[in-house]
Design a protein around this motif. Structure first.
Motif, PDB file in Angstrom:
ATOM      1  N   PRO A 222       0.819  -1.225   0.000  1.00  0.00           N
ATOM      2  CA  PRO A 222       0.000   0.000   0.000  1.00  0.00           C
ATOM      3  C   PRO A 222       0.846   1.265   0.000  1.00  0.00           C
ATOM      4  CG  PRO A 222      -0.082  -1.087   2.152  1.00  0.00           C
ATOM      5  CD  PRO A 222       0.586  -2.036   1.213  1.00  0.00           C
ATOM      6  N   SER A 223       2.018   1.207   0.620  1.00  0.00           N
ATOM      7  CA  SER A 223       2.881   2.398   0.673  1.00  0.00           C
ATOM      8  C   SER A 223       3.345   2.810  -0.714  1.00  0.00           C
ATOM      9  CB  SER A 223       4.095   2.125   1.563  1.00  0.00           C
ATOM     10  OG  SER A 223       3.691   1.852   2.875  1.00  0.00           O
ATOM     11  N   TYR A 224       3.600   1.839  -1.590  1.00  0.00           N
ATOM     12  CA  TYR A 224       3.997   2.184  -2.960  1.00  0.00           C
ATOM     13  C   TYR A 224       2.885   2.963  -3.652  1.00  0.00           C
ATOM     14  CZ  TYR A 224       4.537   1.639  -7.983  1.00  0.00           C
ATOM     15  OH  TYR A 224       4.594   1.893  -9.330  1.00  0.00           O
ATOM     16  N   PHE A 225       1.655   2.463  -3.550  1.00  0.00           N
ATOM     17  CA  PHE A 225       0.539   3.144  -4.210  1.00  0.00           C
ATOM     18  C   PHE A 225       0.287   4.528  -3.604  1.00  0.00           C
ATOM     19  CE2 PHE A 225      -0.777  -1.367  -5.070  1.00  0.00           C
ATOM     20  CZ  PHE A 225      -0.567  -1.311  -6.444  1.00  0.00           C
ATOM     21  N   LEU A 226       0.480   4.651  -2.294  1.00  0.00           N
ATOM     22  CA  LEU A 226       0.225   5.928  -1.626  1.00  0.00           C
ATOM     23  C   LEU A 226       1.339   6.937  -1.861  1.00  0.00           C
ATOM     24  CD1 LEU A 226      -1.044   4.463   1.770  1.00  0.00           C
ATOM     25  CD2 LEU A 226      -2.412   5.844   0.202  1.00  0.00           C
ATOM     26  N   GLN A 227       2.584   6.507  -1.724  1.00  0.00           N
ATOM     27  CA  GLN A 227       3.703   7.448  -1.721  1.00  0.00           C
ATOM     28  C   GLN A 227       4.265   7.717  -3.104  1.00  0.00           C
ATOM     29  OE1 GLN A 227       6.311   5.512   1.161  1.00  0.00           O
ATOM     30  NE2 GLN A 227       5.506   6.773   2.803  1.00  0.00           N
ATOM     31  N   VAL A 228       4.339   6.679  -3.926  1.00  0.00           N
ATOM     32  CA  VAL A 228       4.930   6.863  -5.254  1.00  0.00           C
ATOM     33  C   VAL A 228       3.868   7.246  -6.289  1.00  0.00           C
ATOM     34  CG1 VAL A 228       6.240   5.759  -7.107  1.00  0.00           C
ATOM     35  CG2 VAL A 228       6.779   5.251  -4.717  1.00  0.00           C
ATOM     36  N   ARG A 229       2.712   6.579  -6.241  1.00  0.00           N
ATOM     37  CA  ARG A 229       1.680   6.841  -7.251  1.00  0.00           C
ATOM     38  C   ARG A 229       0.700   7.927  -6.830  1.00  0.00           C
ATOM     39  NH1 ARG A 229       2.399   2.643 -11.034  1.00  0.00           N
ATOM     40  NH2 ARG A 229       1.152   3.961 -12.396  1.00  0.00           N
ATOM     41  N   GLY A 230       0.764   8.350  -5.568  1.00  0.00           N
ATOM     42  CA  GLY A 230      -0.085   9.450  -5.112  1.00  0.00           C
ATOM     43  C   GLY A 230      -1.560   9.114  -5.006  1.00  0.00           C
ATOM     44  N   GLU A 231      -1.881   7.839  -4.832  1.00  0.00           N
ATOM     45  CA  GLU A 231      -3.275   7.428  -4.726  1.00  0.00           C
ATOM     46  C   GLU A 231      -3.842   7.764  -3.344  1.00  0.00           C
ATOM     47  OE1 GLU A 231      -4.887   6.502  -7.181  1.00  0.00           O
ATOM     48  OE2 GLU A 231      -3.464   5.666  -8.631  1.00  0.00           O
ATOM     49  N   THR A 232      -5.156   7.858  -3.277  1.00  0.00           N
ATOM     50  CA  THR A 232      -5.806   8.008  -1.982  1.00  0.00           C
ATOM     51  C   THR A 232      -5.739   6.677  -1.233  1.00  0.00           C
ATOM     52  OG1 THR A 232      -7.983   7.335  -2.819  1.00  0.00           O
ATOM     53  CG2 THR A 232      -7.401   9.692  -2.960  1.00  0.00           C
ATOM     54  N   THR A 233      -5.977   6.728   0.062  1.00  0.00           N
ATOM     55  CA  THR A 233      -5.932   5.490   0.842  1.00  0.00           C
ATOM     56  C   THR A 233      -7.041   4.525   0.419  1.00  0.00           C
ATOM     57  OG1 THR A 233      -7.114   6.730   2.570  1.00  0.00           O
ATOM     58  CG2 THR A 233      -4.763   6.376   2.885  1.00  0.00           C
ATOM     59  N   LEU A 234      -8.202   5.057   0.034  1.00  0.00           N
ATOM     60  CA  LEU A 234      -9.275   4.192  -0.447  1.00  0.00           C
ATOM     61  C   LEU A 234      -8.853   3.490  -1.729  1.00  0.00           C
ATOM     62  CD1 LEU A 234     -12.104   3.027  -0.540  1.00  0.00           C
ATOM     63  CD2 LEU A 234     -12.901   5.181  -1.560  1.00  0.00           C
ATOM     64  N   MET A 235      -8.273   4.225  -2.662  1.00  0.00           N
ATOM     65  CA  MET A 235      -7.842   3.614  -3.927  1.00  0.00           C
ATOM     66  C   MET A 235      -6.724   2.604  -3.682  1.00  0.00           C
ATOM     67  SD  MET A 235      -8.256   3.197  -7.088  1.00  0.00           S
ATOM     68  CE  MET A 235      -9.458   4.496  -7.397  1.00  0.00           C
ATOM     69  N   ALA A 236      -5.828   2.903  -2.743  1.00  0.00           N
ATOM     70  CA  ALA A 236      -4.763   1.948  -2.416  1.00  0.00           C
ATOM     71  C   ALA A 236      -5.366   0.644  -1.904  1.00  0.00           C
ATOM     72  CB  ALA A 236      -3.818   2.545  -1.381  1.00  0.00           C
ATOM     73  N   GLY A 237      -6.401   0.754  -1.084  1.00  0.00           N
ATOM     74  CA  GLY A 237      -7.074  -0.444  -0.587  1.00  0.00           C
ATOM     75  C   GLY A 237      -7.727  -1.232  -1.707  1.00  0.00           C
ATOM     76  N   LEU A 238      -8.384  -0.527  -2.632  1.00  0.00           N
ATOM     77  CA  LEU A 238      -9.023  -1.202  -3.766  1.00  0.00           C
ATOM     78  C   LEU A 238      -7.981  -1.882  -4.665  1.00  0.00           C
ATOM     79  CD1 LEU A 238     -11.665   1.524  -4.694  1.00  0.00           C
ATOM     80  CD2 LEU A 238     -12.151  -0.762  -3.801  1.00  0.00           C
ATOM     81  N   LEU A 239      -6.838  -1.248  -4.828  1.00  0.00           N
ATOM     82  CA  LEU A 239      -5.800  -1.812  -5.678  1.00  0.00           C
ATOM     83  C   LEU A 239      -5.199  -3.088  -5.093  1.00  0.00           C
ATOM     84  CD1 LEU A 239      -4.026   1.494  -6.764  1.00  0.00           C
ATOM     85  CD2 LEU A 239      -5.302  -0.066  -8.247  1.00  0.00           C
ATOM     86  N   LEU A 240      -5.312  -3.269  -3.772  1.00  0.00           N
ATOM     87  CA  LEU A 240      -4.781  -4.473  -3.131  1.00  0.00           C
ATOM     88  C   LEU A 240      -5.762  -5.641  -3.174  1.00  0.00           C
ATOM     89  CD1 LEU A 240      -3.096  -2.926   0.039  1.00  0.00           C
ATOM     90  CD2 LEU A 240      -1.955  -3.836  -1.976  1.00  0.00           C
ATOM     91  N   ALA A 241      -7.015  -5.384  -3.564  1.00  0.00           N
ATOM     92  CA  ALA A 241      -8.048  -6.424  -3.552  1.00  0.00           C
ATOM     93  C   ALA A 241      -7.704  -7.654  -4.394  1.00  0.00           C
ATOM     94  CB  ALA A 241      -9.389  -5.833  -4.003  1.00  0.00           C
ATOM     95  N   PRO A 242      -7.032  -7.521  -5.559  1.00  0.00           N
ATOM     96  CA  PRO A 242      -6.736  -8.731  -6.345  1.00  0.00           C
ATOM     97  C   PRO A 242      -5.953  -9.791  -5.578  1.00  0.00           C
ATOM     98  CG  PRO A 242      -6.401  -6.783  -7.693  1.00  0.00           C
ATOM     99  CD  PRO A 242      -6.655  -6.301  -6.295  1.00  0.00           C
ATOM    100  N   GLN A 243      -5.117  -9.381  -4.660  1.00  0.00           N
ATOM    101  CA  GLN A 243      -4.361 -10.366  -3.883  1.00  0.00           C
ATOM    102  C   GLN A 243      -5.295 -11.220  -3.030  1.00  0.00           C
ATOM    103  OE1 GLN A 243      -1.580  -9.415  -0.370  1.00  0.00           O
ATOM    104  NE2 GLN A 243      -0.171  -9.653  -2.081  1.00  0.00           N
ATOM    105  N   GLY A 244      -6.246 -10.578  -2.353  1.00  0.00           N
ATOM    106  CA  GLY A 244      -7.216 -11.323  -1.566  1.00  0.00           C
ATOM    107  C   GLY A 244      -8.101 -12.202  -2.425  1.00  0.00           C
ATOM    108  N   LEU A 245      -8.474 -11.699  -3.607  1.00  0.00           N
ATOM    109  CA  LEU A 245      -9.306 -12.500  -4.513  1.00  0.00           C
ATOM    110  C   LEU A 245      -8.555 -13.745  -4.984  1.00  0.00           C
ATOM    111  CD1 LEU A 245     -10.892  -9.636  -6.658  1.00  0.00           C
ATOM    112  CD2 LEU A 245     -12.058 -11.065  -4.950  1.00  0.00           C
ATOM    113  N   GLY A 246      -7.266 -13.588  -5.263  1.00  0.00           N
ATOM    114  CA  GLY A 246      -6.461 -14.734  -5.676  1.00  0.00           C
ATOM    115  C   GLY A 246      -6.401 -15.797  -4.595  1.00  0.00           C
ATOM    116  N   ALA A 247      -6.214 -15.359  -3.334  1.00  0.00           N
ATOM    117  CA  ALA A 247      -6.179 -16.311  -2.226  1.00  0.00           C
ATOM    118  C   ALA A 247      -7.525 -17.000  -2.054  1.00  0.00           C
ATOM    119  CB  ALA A 247      -5.781 -15.580  -0.938  1.00  0.00           C
TER     120      ALA A 247
END
Length: 523
Positions: A311-336
């Motif tokens: 999440p830190s990469y999406f927040l700090q490097v890509r400048g995403e909001t915390t909500l968007m960072a959370g949504l971007l991490l969802a594929p990992q949970g879906l894969g599991a």
């Protein structure tokens, strides 16, 4: 934790399925489902809290004006508290009763959440997270004990299916919920949200859970707890202090780490000399368990450490909001979610070794993509890599646990499960500390990275240093993250060595299913 108490906790009362309900053989009756509802609420709070906080770490660093290594202790302290209370829970449940202890755990968790929401600096937040972890660490093992006692041993599979819901949803919903709360309100609400949920759980637990029936229990290894828990904490504190001191040779690093290692060594000596130690190290005489422990440790260090900085990469490097960072991490949970049930079935049929190796391949390939990450890498590539890593995660963690437990006899399964759970939590804490140290050093070595990251949150800084400097700094920051992911990938690759030694054929034993199920209940 005693053998007697753990067997009682695991098996429950075979004569009382459903606590008054009728087992029709078709599913869980209404009485058990009510108890399950109470337990699931507590499990959701405990599991979500770990993943919710993961997206808040950059916010903590900004709000409290401290280093990433320091804010990582909000995760490390919580998981260390979990590891501390897990072995205590079985003994205390028999001594004081499961209902009373479950209510106490809810109170500790809610009280810790309220205190976290009013933390005034990073130190107070870490302390309150530890208190929260003491409560959270008891909720899952106690909930499993209560529910399996109510359902009876013949319905363990259906019980585990119910408890698997929050385990699968946590990695998906946690980052999204945390991001939404931080964006819509403030970071305080990622803790305050637990208060109304916890209040409902407390009332429901008081009304619905069956009455306690405390029984005499053997003494708990307090000496072992006083040696191991401070030892791990001091060692991790020393490691986490390296970025701030700038050298491994500083007194703060060396004294803390050395004293911590001495305490851990003293625990090993103590554990081998008493009959009922906090962690039964004699189980390492079992080759399969020893190999599984090594595989679990390496994997947890790499995967949970790296999980801290996604999440830190999406927040700090890509400048995403915390909500968007959370949504971007969802594929990992879906894969599991996709691979976990399939891996569980295959591990029983063809042995866990083949499944773990396959899972490791997926994890390594997915994480390798992030070693090449840049400031503008395609999200299609990154989300695909996260999904592949999720597939690998679902095929790795539980099969390793199965490999550790399936060769143990009934009397040893509960102790083996506790051993694996504590090692997983401790290794995850070590991974959190190590990866945060690596990332901090990587960022410090790139002078333009810090100002560029700050510019993502503060337009005034962006205007002051100019767009070209911001882009150059973000490229350096992405390179720092890539270097950190490379370290995690190398650690994951080392996991292949013990993974190749895991059993690669079906293990035949008459009581295997019951033994593994009872061990899983304490996980």
């Amino acid at each position: 934790m005693t053998d007697q108490s753990t067997e009682q906790s695991a098996q429950g009362s075979p004569n009382t399925p459903g606590q008054g309900g009728v087992d029709t053989g078709q599913g869980l009756d209404a009485a058990v489902l009510k108890i399950a509802a109470v337990i699931v609420i507590g499990a959701i709070m405990s599991i979500l809290d770990v993943t919710v906080v993961s997206v808040a770490l950059p916010t903590f660093a900004f709000e409290f004006q401290t280093s990433y290594a320091n804010v990582a202790w909000t995760m490390t302290g919580y998981t260390l508290a979990l590891a501390t209370v897990i072995p205590l829970t079985g003994w205390a449940a028999d001594r004081f009763g499961t209902k009373r202890l479950y209510i106490l755990a809810l109170i500790l968790f809610v009280a810790g959440s309220m205190l976290c929401s009013v933390a005034w600096d990073i130190t107070s937040l870490i302390v309150f997270r530890v208190l929260q972890g003491f409560g959270g660490g008891m909720l899952m093992p106690l909930g499993m004990t209560i529910l399996t006692r109510a359902a009876g041993p013949e319905r363990i599979g259906r019980v585990m299916a119910v408890l698997g819901v929050p385990m699968l949803l946590g990695p998906i919903a946690g980052p999204i919920l945390g991001g939404w709360l931080i964006d819509a309100a403030s970071w305080h609400w990622i803790f305050l949200i637990n208060v109304p949920i916890g209040a409902v759980a407390l009332v429901a637990a008081w009304v619905i859970l069956p009455k306690d029936a405390p029984e005499p229990s053997q003494s708990f290894d307090f000496v072992g707890m006083l040696l191991l828990s401070p030892g791990l904490a001091l060692f991790l504190f020393g490691v986490s202090s390296i970025p701030e001191t700038g050298t491994v040779m500083s007194a703060r690093v060396l004294v803390s780490a050395v004293v911590g290692l001495v305490l851990v060594a003293a625990f090993v000596r103590h554990a081998l000399r008493i009959e009922h130690p906090l962690i039964d190290l004699r189980l390492f005489a079992n080759r399969h368990l020893s190999v599984a422990v090594i595989a679990m440790s390496l994997f947890a260090i790499a995967f949970f450490g790296a999980g801290l900085i996604f999440p830190s990469y999406f927040l700090q490097v890509r400048g995403e909001t915390t909500l968007m960072a959370g949504l971007l991490l969802a594929p990992q949970g879906l894969g599991a979610m996709v691979s976990m049930p399939i891996a569980g079935q295959l591990a029983d049929k063809i042995g866990p070794g083949k499944i773990v190796i396959t899972g490791m391949v997926f994890v390594t390939l997915g994480m390798a993509v992030f070693t090449q990450v840049g400031a503008s890498t395609s999200y299609v590539v990154l989300l695909g890599a996260l999904f592949v890593m999720g597939l690998g995660l679902g095929a790795t963690m539980m099969p390793i646990m199965t490999a550790a437990l399936q060769t143990l006899d009934d009397a040893s399964v509960a102790r083996g499960s506790s051993l694996m759970n504590i090692i997983q939590q401790s290794a995850g804490s070590i991974g959190t500390a190590v990866i945060s140290v690596v990332l901090t050093n990587q960022l410090l070595d790139r002078a333009a990275a810090g100002p560029a990251i700050a510019a993502q949150r503060d337009p005034a800084i962006a205007e002051q240093i100019g767009p070209n400097a911001v882009q150059a700094g973000l490229a350096q920051a992405a390179d720092a993250f890539g270097g950190t992911f490379l370290v995690a990938t190398i650690i994951v690759a080392f996991t292949f060595v013990p993974a190749l030694l895991l059993p690669r054929k079906k293990f035949e034993r008459a009581d295997q299913g019951d033994a593994v199920a009872r061990g899983a209940m304490l996980h």
